[in-house]
Design a protein around this motif. Sequence first.
Motif, PDB file in Angstrom:
ATOM      1  N   SER A 180       0.773  -1.180   0.195  1.00 55.95           N
ATOM      2  CA  SER A 180       0.063   0.086  -0.044  1.00 55.95           C
ATOM      3  C   SER A 180       0.766   1.170  -0.022  1.00 55.95           C
ATOM      4  CB  SER A 180      -0.753   0.030   1.238  1.00 55.95           C
ATOM      5  OG  SER A 180      -1.620   1.352   1.371  1.00 55.95           O
ATOM      6  N   ASP A 181       0.447   2.276  -0.303  1.00 50.34           N
ATOM      7  CA  ASP A 181       1.163   3.409  -0.496  1.00 50.34           C
ATOM      8  C   ASP A 181       1.008   4.396   0.952  1.00 50.34           C
ATOM      9  OD1 ASP A 181      -1.353   4.295  -0.636  1.00 50.34           O
ATOM     10  OD2 ASP A 181      -1.376   5.623  -2.219  1.00 50.34           O
ATOM     11  N   LYS A 182       0.188   3.643   2.116  1.00 49.71           N
ATOM     12  CA  LYS A 182       0.145   4.197   3.224  1.00 49.71           C
ATOM     13  C   LYS A 182       0.803   3.420   4.352  1.00 49.71           C
ATOM     14  CE  LYS A 182      -4.271   6.549   1.941  1.00 49.71           C
ATOM     15  NZ  LYS A 182      -5.530   6.867   2.452  1.00 49.71           N
ATOM     16  N   PRO A 183       1.433   3.835   5.357  1.00 50.06           N
ATOM     17  CA  PRO A 183       2.058   3.039   6.464  1.00 50.06           C
ATOM     18  C   PRO A 183       0.784   2.431   7.282  1.00 50.06           C
ATOM     19  CG  PRO A 183       2.986   5.159   6.231  1.00 50.06           C
ATOM     20  CD  PRO A 183       1.819   5.232   5.547  1.00 50.06           C
ATOM     21  N   ASP A 184       1.117   1.113   7.830  1.00 50.96           N
ATOM     22  CA  ASP A 184       0.141   0.592   8.920  1.00 50.96           C
ATOM     23  C   ASP A 184       0.941   0.275  10.047  1.00 50.96           C
ATOM     24  OD1 ASP A 184       0.953  -2.383   9.004  1.00 50.96           O
ATOM     25  OD2 ASP A 184       1.223  -1.936   6.713  1.00 50.96           O
ATOM     26  N   ASP A 185       0.205  -0.143  11.147  1.00 47.83           N
ATOM     27  CA  ASP A 185       0.598  -0.586  12.438  1.00 47.83           C
ATOM     28  C   ASP A 185       0.928  -1.886  12.787  1.00 47.83           C
ATOM     29  OD1 ASP A 185       0.670   2.224  12.988  1.00 47.83           O
ATOM     30  OD2 ASP A 185      -1.426   2.251  13.801  1.00 47.83           O
TER      31      ASP A 185
ATOM     32  N   PRO B 245       6.025   0.467  15.196  1.00 49.18           N
ATOM     33  CA  PRO B 245       5.155   1.203  14.195  1.00 49.18           C
ATOM     34  C   PRO B 245       5.368   2.867  13.853  1.00 49.18           C
ATOM     35  CG  PRO B 245       3.726   0.542  16.223  1.00 49.18           C
ATOM     36  CD  PRO B 245       5.145   0.055  16.312  1.00 49.18           C
ATOM     37  N   PRO B 246       5.058   3.183  12.900  1.00 49.69           N
ATOM     38  CA  PRO B 246       4.410   2.439  11.603  1.00 49.69           C
ATOM     39  C   PRO B 246       5.352   1.795  10.793  1.00 49.69           C
ATOM     40  CG  PRO B 246       4.776   4.919  11.420  1.00 49.69           C
ATOM     41  CD  PRO B 246       5.114   4.739  12.649  1.00 49.69           C
ATOM     42  N   TYR B 247       4.766   0.901  10.168  1.00 49.16           N
ATOM     43  CA  TYR B 247       5.685   0.228   9.200  1.00 49.16           C
ATOM     44  C   TYR B 247       4.956   0.247   7.887  1.00 49.16           C
ATOM     45  CZ  TYR B 247       5.773  -2.841  13.638  1.00 49.16           C
ATOM     46  OH  TYR B 247       5.942  -3.048  14.896  1.00 49.16           O
ATOM     47  N   ARG B 248       5.980  -0.227   6.878  1.00 54.26           N
ATOM     48  CA  ARG B 248       5.651  -0.214   5.330  1.00 54.26           C
ATOM     49  C   ARG B 248       5.725  -1.572   5.080  1.00 54.26           C
ATOM     50  NH1 ARG B 248       4.956   3.465   1.579  1.00 54.26           N
ATOM     51  NH2 ARG B 248       5.722   5.155   2.871  1.00 54.26           N
ATOM     52  N   ARG B 249       4.705  -2.054   4.407  1.00 54.59           N
ATOM     53  CA  ARG B 249       4.714  -3.675   4.085  1.00 54.59           C
ATOM     54  C   ARG B 249       5.041  -3.924   2.607  1.00 54.59           C
ATOM     55  NH1 ARG B 249      -0.078  -7.287   6.120  1.00 54.59           N
ATOM     56  NH2 ARG B 249       0.430  -6.266   8.222  1.00 54.59           N
ATOM     57  N   TYR B 250       5.894  -4.828   2.432  1.00 58.04           N
ATOM     58  CA  TYR B 250       6.085  -5.159   0.804  1.00 58.04           C
ATOM     59  C   TYR B 250       5.830  -6.682   0.646  1.00 58.04           C
ATOM     60  CZ  TYR B 250       9.068  -1.091   0.917  1.00 58.04           C
ATOM     61  OH  TYR B 250       9.694   0.306   1.102  1.00 58.04           O
TER      62      TYR B 250
ATOM     63  N   PRO C 168      10.500  -0.415   8.591  1.00 55.11           N
ATOM     64  CA  PRO C 168       9.964   0.707   9.170  1.00 55.11           C
ATOM     65  C   PRO C 168       9.678   1.565   7.840  1.00 55.11           C
ATOM     66  CG  PRO C 168      12.509   0.206   9.712  1.00 55.11           C
ATOM     67  CD  PRO C 168      11.972  -0.830   8.928  1.00 55.11           C
ATOM     68  N   ALA C 169       8.675   2.619   8.597  1.00 56.04           N
ATOM     69  CA  ALA C 169       8.242   3.316   7.424  1.00 56.04           C
ATOM     70  C   ALA C 169       8.996   4.633   7.102  1.00 56.04           C
ATOM     71  CB  ALA C 169       6.784   3.940   8.153  1.00 56.04           C
ATOM     72  N   LYS C 170       9.861   4.924   7.842  1.00 53.83           N
ATOM     73  CA  LYS C 170      10.909   5.795   7.452  1.00 53.83           C
ATOM     74  C   LYS C 170      12.544   5.299   7.580  1.00 53.83           C
ATOM     75  CE  LYS C 170       8.056   9.837   9.236  1.00 53.83           C
ATOM     76  NZ  LYS C 170       8.078  10.978  10.003  1.00 53.83           N
TER      77      LYS C 170
END
Length: 653
Positions: free
Chosen positions: A504-509, A525-530, A602-604
């Motif tokens: 997704s183009d949005k982070p999740d927890d 969190p927040p995470y970025r999922r691939y 990590p989202a960042k």
Amino acid sequence: MYAAGVIQPLLSPYRLEAAARMFALPRLDSLKLTLPSCCLWLLTTSLAAQSTPSQTPSPATPTIRTGTQLVIVDVSVSDHNGNPVHGLKQGDLILTEDKTPQDVRHFEEHSASDKPAGPQMPAMPPGMFTNYTAVPADSTLNVLLIDTLNTPMKDQSFLRDQLTQYVKKAAPGTHIAIFGMSTRLYLLQGFTADPEMLKDAVEHKLIPRASSLLDDPVGTGADATNMSDIASDSGAPTEVVANLQQFEAEQESVQTQFRVRFTLDAFNALAHYLQGFPGRKNLIWFSGSFPLSLSPNPDISDPFAVIADMEEEFRETTNLLTRAQVSVFPVDARGLMTLPSMSAANSGSKYVTNPKAFGADIQKFSQSQFDEHSTMDQMADATGGKAFYNTNGLSDATAKAIESGSNYYTLTYSPSNHEWNGKYRSIKVALSDAARAQGLTLTYRRGYYALSPDNAKKPEQSAVVSEAVAAAPGSASNYARLAMQRGAPTPHDILIKVRVLPVSDKPDDTLATGNVVNPAKPLKPPYRRYQVDLVALTQDFAFTKNADGTIGDTIEVKLNLYDTDGNLLNVAGQTAQIKLPADKFKLLLQNGLQYHTQLSTPAKGETFLRIGVHDLSSNRFGVVEIPTSRISHLPPAPAAPPPPASNPAPPKP
């Protein structure tokens, strides 16, 4: 059986054909992901299969069927000016093993002017990555190894300037890779003939680093103040001073032993990596010291307490290099050396209180130089290279090493001695009477250890490869450990391609299912999922036929997430024992091994995803490493499919 040097030329056409087959496998962006996450396609197929096993199809791997034992010897021939000599015939080079003449079965000349273009990489869709490296099948590859473990920072800066000069004038078409070595091996630049890429790697990746295992990490040349010197100056009893000197010498020996083992481990990992490339490889090793031998120290009460026997480790390393057809060219990065006692950085005060120390320091320096130069010559002789020391022209030394290693003759023979007893066998190449009159000089490896792979404690200790493991790398445990480390060379024993796209183009927890975070470096969190989709070439695995007619293997898939400092953050993957009927195995040959899962990052911040496939039967690896910065801007992956039926039919090819 085959000696190592012969394996890769015989298998190079297969690797090109295998790469073509890998890219012909179903495109990952067109696969219908109808299987649950964290599931091997072939394992699901095996569990769903109910058909009767049929005749096992013959895999498309090359099979070398012969009991002949072959040894390969690369010989560089130069005139009295050091220029390469071409045009010699087979009869001009006479080869003997342990003084017994050998029948040369294959003779071939290689020239630096013959630089075939490498195979073209197909266009990769966004988010697609592979561990296949496009290099010419019949050319010489060159490796620059920057040894920061054994080199002071001052000399590293000098070396960087010299290599900058070299890459500006490197001959077009010269394929070069750059590695760094500290306590382990790092890939800084993969094989390329692009001078701009080499220039960028030298200018931006060769950052001087201090080695904590050196007495003088910066390279000031100033004498370190030791406890024994302080005790001597303060008038301490002779026995106390002697004990302190013994302690300091043993501590220094321990540091040196660490450097020796780290150095040999790096060479072993590099040999494993280079074994997957065809043809000869020239390894130019830039170092500020060459700590592969430890001699007695006559200045302490127990001179032999600092000795460490590294003969077995050295033999294993040279055999690995032989298997990979690697010639080592050690280059002393310190340039022309002068006596440290003459350096302006030293006050010379200790010579006032102890006049004998001046002569002792001169003797110590001379012995150190002799030991290191002997080690350089020994490594070069064992692998067919040449050592360069006492020169400030490191750029010229690099050019000469590459030129010498790119113009050579290949001689192949079957040893007349069929007893593989582990003893060292000397190789001698002499010139015929007509060629000897020209005053030519020969450079080649001087022998090998005749260890049979069937009897060796570890397969990688042998320079000879049996028919069963002709195409497989060694099984060193260190290799398995290093293969998944951040920044290490990416093994390509198994060819793979991987698609990585953000879900997704949005982070999740929520952490992705099956992910295991490192408790020492917990992700928050927040995470970025691939979404990670992988396909591997089935022919690169060691599948074997079982007694019941099924075909099996044990395969491990691992995903490691690292931060920029190399700290492990998150892990995912699966180990599966495969057991397939023959008709399902045929589908596997057509579609390749496929694996699908998700990984949270990590989202960042920048992180690095290292994805590996490990065939536990043969210890083969296929690994890619991907900075998440290269995929974070891509469009999201396709939506997750609905759960499969209770008894799903296998997907069609």
